[in-house]
Design a protein around this motif. Structure first.
Motif, PDB file in Angstrom:
ATOM      1  N   TYR A 135     -12.877 -22.089  12.077  1.00 29.76           N
ATOM      2  CA  TYR A 135     -14.010 -22.112  11.163  1.00 29.76           C
ATOM      3  C   TYR A 135     -13.747 -23.024   9.969  1.00 29.76           C
ATOM      4  N   GLY A 136     -12.811 -23.971  10.149  1.00 31.86           N
ATOM      5  CA  GLY A 136     -12.542 -24.967   9.119  1.00 31.86           C
ATOM      6  C   GLY A 136     -13.049 -26.334   9.542  1.00 31.86           C
ATOM      7  N   LEU A 137     -12.583 -26.765  10.717  1.00 33.32           N
ATOM      8  CA  LEU A 137     -13.027 -28.023  11.338  1.00 33.32           C
ATOM      9  C   LEU A 137     -12.708 -29.260  10.507  1.00 33.32           C
ATOM     10  N   ASP A 138     -11.795 -29.117   9.572  1.00 33.12           N
ATOM     11  CA  ASP A 138     -11.167 -30.262   8.921  1.00 33.12           C
ATOM     12  C   ASP A 138      -9.693 -29.918   8.749  1.00 33.12           C
ATOM     13  N   VAL A 139      -8.883 -30.898   8.488  1.00 37.69           N
ATOM     14  CA  VAL A 139      -7.434 -30.663   8.476  1.00 37.69           C
ATOM     15  C   VAL A 139      -7.053 -29.629   7.426  1.00 37.69           C
ATOM     16  N   ALA A 140      -7.572 -29.779   6.229  1.00 36.96           N
ATOM     17  CA  ALA A 140      -7.158 -28.886   5.142  1.00 36.96           C
ATOM     18  C   ALA A 140      -7.560 -27.441   5.411  1.00 36.96           C
ATOM     19  N   THR A 141      -8.798 -27.206   5.845  1.00 31.35           N
ATOM     20  CA  THR A 141      -9.251 -25.827   6.018  1.00 31.35           C
ATOM     21  C   THR A 141      -8.643 -25.191   7.262  1.00 31.35           C
ATOM     22  N   GLU A 142      -8.529 -25.953   8.354  1.00 28.45           N
ATOM     23  CA  GLU A 142      -7.863 -25.400   9.533  1.00 28.45           C
ATOM     24  C   GLU A 142      -6.427 -24.987   9.191  1.00 28.45           C
ATOM     25  N   THR A 143      -5.739 -25.789   8.398  1.00 27.54           N
ATOM     26  CA  THR A 143      -4.379 -25.443   7.984  1.00 27.54           C
ATOM     27  C   THR A 143      -4.379 -24.168   7.162  1.00 27.54           C
ATOM     28  N   ARG A 144      -5.328 -24.047   6.249  1.00 26.67           N
ATOM     29  CA  ARG A 144      -5.416 -22.814   5.446  1.00 26.67           C
ATOM     30  C   ARG A 144      -5.639 -21.589   6.326  1.00 26.67           C
ATOM     31  N   LEU A 145      -6.534 -21.707   7.306  1.00 25.23           N
ATOM     32  CA  LEU A 145      -6.824 -20.564   8.177  1.00 25.23           C
ATOM     33  C   LEU A 145      -5.594 -20.162   8.980  1.00 25.23           C
ATOM     34  N   LEU A 146      -4.870 -21.143   9.466  1.00 26.45           N
ATOM     35  CA  LEU A 146      -3.661 -20.837  10.229  1.00 26.45           C
ATOM     36  C   LEU A 146      -2.592 -20.212   9.346  1.00 26.45           C
ATOM     37  N   GLU A 147      -2.493 -20.652   8.125  1.00 23.24           N
ATOM     38  CA  GLU A 147      -1.524 -20.050   7.198  1.00 23.24           C
ATOM     39  C   GLU A 147      -1.876 -18.588   6.930  1.00 23.24           C
ATOM     40  N   VAL A 148      -3.163 -18.303   6.748  1.00 27.74           N
ATOM     41  CA  VAL A 148      -3.585 -16.908   6.563  1.00 27.74           C
ATOM     42  C   VAL A 148      -3.277 -16.106   7.809  1.00 27.74           C
ATOM     43  N   ALA A 149      -3.642 -16.624   8.978  1.00 28.24           N
ATOM     44  CA  ALA A 149      -3.397 -15.899  10.219  1.00 28.24           C
ATOM     45  C   ALA A 149      -1.911 -15.626  10.424  1.00 28.24           C
ATOM     46  N   ALA A 150      -1.071 -16.600  10.077  1.00 27.11           N
ATOM     47  CA  ALA A 150       0.370 -16.447  10.282  1.00 27.11           C
ATOM     48  C   ALA A 150       0.969 -15.397   9.368  1.00 27.11           C
ATOM     49  N   ARG A 151       0.279 -15.037   8.286  1.00 22.67           N
ATOM     50  CA  ARG A 151       0.747 -13.935   7.436  1.00 22.67           C
ATOM     51  C   ARG A 151       0.380 -12.572   8.032  1.00 22.67           C
ATOM     52  N   LEU A 152      -0.413 -12.580   9.091  1.00 23.45           N
ATOM     53  CA  LEU A 152      -0.913 -11.334   9.664  1.00 23.45           C
ATOM     54  C   LEU A 152      -0.389 -11.058  11.066  1.00 23.45           C
ATOM     55  N   THR A 153      -0.041 -12.101  11.820  1.00 24.26           N
ATOM     56  CA  THR A 153       0.376 -11.918  13.204  1.00 24.26           C
ATOM     57  C   THR A 153       1.209 -13.104  13.670  1.00 24.26           C
ATOM     58  N   ASP A 154       2.029 -12.870  14.690  1.00 28.32           N
ATOM     59  CA  ASP A 154       2.740 -13.962  15.346  1.00 28.32           C
ATOM     60  C   ASP A 154       1.869 -14.655  16.381  1.00 28.32           C
ATOM     61  N   GLU A 155       0.784 -14.007  16.791  1.00 26.86           N
ATOM     62  CA  GLU A 155      -0.086 -14.550  17.839  1.00 26.86           C
ATOM     63  C   GLU A 155      -1.201 -15.378  17.198  1.00 26.86           C
ATOM     64  N   VAL A 156      -0.831 -16.578  16.760  1.00 29.14           N
ATOM     65  CA  VAL A 156      -1.736 -17.468  16.036  1.00 29.14           C
ATOM     66  C   VAL A 156      -2.174 -18.598  16.960  1.00 29.14           C
ATOM     67  N   THR A 157      -3.469 -18.855  17.001  1.00 33.01           N
ATOM     68  CA  THR A 157      -4.034 -19.871  17.887  1.00 33.01           C
ATOM     69  C   THR A 157      -4.804 -20.906  17.085  1.00 33.01           C
ATOM     70  N   PHE A 158      -4.508 -22.180  17.351  1.00 33.56           N
ATOM     71  CA  PHE A 158      -5.210 -23.306  16.727  1.00 33.56           C
ATOM     72  C   PHE A 158      -6.464 -23.613  17.547  1.00 33.56           C
ATOM     73  N   LEU A 159      -7.635 -23.443  16.917  1.00 34.55           N
ATOM     74  CA  LEU A 159      -8.920 -23.688  17.572  1.00 34.55           C
ATOM     75  C   LEU A 159      -9.735 -24.695  16.766  1.00 34.55           C
ATOM     76  N   GLY A 160      -9.107 -25.807  16.420  1.00 34.83           N
ATOM     77  CA  GLY A 160      -9.870 -26.866  15.760  1.00 34.83           C
ATOM     78  C   GLY A 160     -11.010 -27.355  16.629  1.00 34.83           C
ATOM     79  N   ALA A 161     -10.843 -27.234  17.944  1.00 32.37           N
ATOM     80  CA  ALA A 161     -11.894 -27.624  18.885  1.00 32.37           C
ATOM     81  C   ALA A 161     -12.800 -26.440  19.194  1.00 32.37           C
ATOM     82  N   HIS A 162     -13.433 -25.936  18.137  1.00 34.85           N
ATOM     83  CA  HIS A 162     -14.396 -24.844  18.285  1.00 34.85           C
ATOM     84  C   HIS A 162     -15.778 -25.452  18.536  1.00 34.85           C
ATOM     85  N   VAL A 163     -16.219 -26.279  17.621  1.00 33.73           N
ATOM     86  CA  VAL A 163     -17.349 -27.197  17.822  1.00 33.73           C
ATOM     87  C   VAL A 163     -17.004 -28.466  17.047  1.00 33.73           C
TER      88      VAL A 163
END
Length: 394
Positions: A135-163
C-alpha cells in the motif's frame, strides 16, 4: 521458564500426520517446556511439571497460522463495501485509495493500527501471521511498511507489485522496472518473501514472471496472488516457478489442479474475500481428490476482506467451499504452516512451538458448528498465555 502441563483435554487436535485429518487424541495432555511442546499423551500418563492447567474436558487445537494478511495500512473502505453490497462490481482499483491514506500516515500510526489488528487476531486464536506490504507503491513508503511489518513478524512479504502506482499508471513498464529494481533493492533486507498480484487490473503473466525472477535472484521466496477474478494463468506460473503458495485460487482449471497436485506449492484460499466481494466461492472437492495441500488465510485488508477471524474463515470454508470441519481446521493450522514452509507451527507435536488454543467447546468442530461465537478462551504462544501481540524470538 517453568514447565506447564495442560491436563484433562477432552479432544486434542495435534495435526499429527499419522492420526487422521486433525490427529485427534481424547482425554489428552500436553507438557510445555522452554516454549516448546515437550510431551503429548494421555492425561493420566502426563509427567510431572512445575505448573498445571486443567482444561476440564475442553478441546485444544494448534494456534492458527494466517499465511496471507495485508495488516499494515491506513484508512478504511467502508463506502466501497457498501457500494458492492448494493451491486457494484469488485475490481483491483480500490487499492489506490488505501495507498493514498497509507502514504499520508506516520510509521507510529501504521504500527499502532497493525498491532490492534494482530491483537484482535490473537484473541481469536491466531499465533503466527504473515504480513505484506503493497500500500505504498513507491520506494520510500514500501520500505516503511516493510520496516513496520518486520517489527511484528518474521513472515514479511514484499508486495510492491500490488497494482501500478497511480503516478505511473500510463507507464507500466517503468513501474515494473521500479519494483524489480530500486524498490526490491530496498525491500530485500527486510522481507522473507516476494508476492505479485497477477490479475486483470494489476499485473499480467509476463510482468509477474519478471518481478518474481528478480525477487528470487535477490534471495526471496516466492508467493503469488493468483486466479482471483479470472483464469489468468497465474496459478500455472506459480507452480512452474516453485512458489511456496498461490493465494485466492477462486478460479482453477483442471490443469491447474493437476499441476498443484504434483508440486510443493500450497493452494491458499481466502474465503473472506469471496464473502466481501460476492465472488463465487472456490470448492475444495477437486483438490481433495487430487491430493493438493491447501490452506486457509484471512487476507485481512481494508478493501476486500476486512477480517482477522480465522474461525470465520473456517466456517465459510465448511459452509460454502465443501470442506469438512476437520479439513478446514487443518487448513487454518498445518495448512498455513505449509504455505509458509514452516514445520515449527500449526501442530502440537514434540519439538513444535507451544502455540495452543483452548476452546470453550468440547470438540473443535464447534468452530464451524457455532459460527460467530467467540469460542477461544485461552491462547498460549511459545508456551506463555498471550493476550497482546508481540514479535517473538526466531
Amino acid at each position: 521458564m517453568p514447565s506447564e502441563a495442560i491436563l484433562n483435554i477432552g479432544m486434542l487436535a495435534t495435526m499429527d500426520e499419522g492420526e487422521g485429518v486433525m490427529g485427534l487424541r481424547r482425554d489428552a495432555a500436553v507438557v510445555i517446556e522452554d516454549g516448546r511442546v515437550a510431551w503429548v499423551g494421555a492425561s493420566d500418563d502426563a509427567p510431572a511439571a512445575d505448573a498445571s492447567f486443567d482444561a476440564a474436558g475442553a478441546a485444544v487445537i494448534p494456534g492458527f497460522v494466517d499465511s496471507h494478511t495485508h495488516a499494515v495500512f491506513a484508512g478504511d473502505r467502508a463506502a466501497e463495501f457498501d457500494a458492492r453490497m448494493s451491486g457494484a462490481r469488485y475490481t483491483a482499483g480500490g487499492i489506490r485509495s488505501t495507498v493514498a491514506a497509507t502514504r499520508a500516515a506516520s510509521d507510529a500510526e501504521l504500527e499502532a493500527h497493525a498491532r490492534r489488528l494482530l491483537d484482535e487476531a490473537l484473541r481469536q486464536g491466531t499465533t503466527t501471521a504473515e504480513i505484506k506490504s503493497g500500500y505504498g507503491l513507491d520506494v520510500a513508503t514500501e520500505t516503511r511498511l516493510l520496516e513496520v511489518a518486520a517489527r511484528l513478524t518474521d513472515e514479511v512479504t514484499f508486495l510492491g507489485a500490488h497494482v501500478v502506482a497511480p503516478e505511473l499508471a500510463d507507464h507500466r513498464a517503468d513501474y515494473v522496472d521500479l519494483v524489480a529494481g530500486p524498490m526490491l533493492d530496498a525491500a530485500a533486507p527486510l522481507a522473507r518473501w516476494i508476492d505479485v498480484f497477477c490479475e486483470e487490473g494489476a499485473f499480467d503473466v509476463a510482468e509477474t514472471r519478471e518481478i518474481l525472477e528478480a525477487g528470487r535472484a535477490a534471495g526471496l521466496g516466492l508467493r503469488l496472488h493468483a486466479n482471483q477474478l479470472t483464469m489468468s494463468g497465474a496459478a500455472a506460473l506459480g507452480v512452474e516457478m516453485g512458489a511456496a503458495s498461490i493465494d485466492h485460487c477462486t478460479f482453477l482449471s483442471d490443469a491447474d489442479v493437476d499441476a498443484l497436485a504434483g508440486s510443493g506449492t500450497v493452494a491458499t484460499f481466502v474465503p473472506g474475500a469471496e464473502f466481501s466481494t460476492r465472488q463465487p466461492y472456490p470448492r475444495v472437492e477437486r483438490l481433495r481428490d487430487a491430493g493438493v495441500t491447501w490452506a486457509l488465510a484471512s487476507d485481512c485488508n481494508p478493501g476486500s476482506s476486512y477480517t482477522t477471524s480465522m474461525p470465520f474463515c473456517i466456517a465459510l470454508a465448511v459452509r460454502e467451499m465443501g470442506a469438512t470441519p476437520a479439513e478446514a481446521i487443518r487448513a487454518a493450522t498445518a495448512g498455513g504452516a505449509a504455505a509458509l514452509r514452516r514445520t515449527d507451527v500449526g501442530r502440537i507435536t514434540v519439538g513444535a512451538r507451544a502455540d495452543l488454543v483452548l476452546l470453550d467447546a468440547p470438540d473443535p468442530v464447534h468452530l464451524a458448528y457455532r459460527p460467530g461465537v467467540p469460542l477461544v478462551s485461552r491462547v498460549w504462544r511459545d508456551g506463555v498465555t498471550a493476550s497482546r501481540w508481540e514479535k517473538r524470538a526466531s
